[in-house]
Design a protein around this motif. Sequence first.
Motif, PDB file in Angstrom:
ATOM      1  N   LEU A   1       0.851  -1.180   0.000  1.00  0.00           N
ATOM      2  CA  LEU A   1       0.000   0.000   0.000  1.00  0.00           C
ATOM      3  C   LEU A   1       0.891   1.235   0.000  1.00  0.00           C
ATOM      4  O   LEU A   1       1.977   1.216   0.569  1.00  0.00           O
TER       5      LEU A   1
ATOM      6  N   LEU B   1      -2.230   9.126   5.842  1.00  0.00           N
ATOM      7  CA  LEU B   1      -2.878   9.237   4.539  1.00  0.00           C
ATOM      8  C   LEU B   1      -4.308   9.733   4.713  1.00  0.00           C
ATOM      9  O   LEU B   1      -4.967   9.409   5.699  1.00  0.00           O
TER      10      LEU B   1
ATOM     11  N   CYS C   1      -6.114   6.502   1.088  1.00  0.00           N
ATOM     12  CA  CYS C   1      -6.240   5.119   1.580  1.00  0.00           C
ATOM     13  C   CYS C   1      -7.097   4.285   0.638  1.00  0.00           C
ATOM     14  O   CYS C   1      -6.738   3.153   0.308  1.00  0.00           O
ATOM     15  N   GLN C   2      -8.224   4.836   0.203  1.00  0.00           N
ATOM     16  CA  GLN C   2      -9.111   4.107  -0.699  1.00  0.00           C
ATOM     17  C   GLN C   2      -8.436   3.841  -2.038  1.00  0.00           C
ATOM     18  O   GLN C   2      -8.549   2.750  -2.598  1.00  0.00           O
TER      19      GLN C   2
ATOM     20  N   LYS D   1      -5.798   1.180  -1.493  1.00  0.00           N
ATOM     21  CA  LYS D   1      -6.439  -0.129  -1.298  1.00  0.00           C
ATOM     22  C   LYS D   1      -6.919  -0.686  -2.635  1.00  0.00           C
ATOM     23  O   LYS D   1      -6.717  -1.869  -2.933  1.00  0.00           O
TER      24      LYS D   1
END
Length: 97
Positions: free
Chosen positions: A15, A25, A30-31, A34
């Motif tokens: 990541l 983050l 983050c999304q 991911k």
Amino acid sequence: MKQPFQPRSAAALTLPAAEDDDTPLSGAECQAGKAAFLAALAHELRTPLSVIKLYVEAIQDEMYDNKDQAFARLDAKFQEFEHLMDELLQMKTTQDQ
């Protein structure tokens, strides 16, 4: 001679980190990270599975004169897949500690 597919190490699937290690983050980062991680993971798992499927179909259609060789290649692909799964489980265990 064509080299067989060599999967990347599962450890290479990471990541993204914040530019400054002390700065967390954002939710959007983050999304996005991911989603990128899951896409890379799906690709790394799908590749050996696709090859395994092709070998099984070739064996079923009796396309191999030497079935021992075909089964050896199939076993090698299973081992690649198992290696990726073992690395992912190790990453999970390491993260939990």
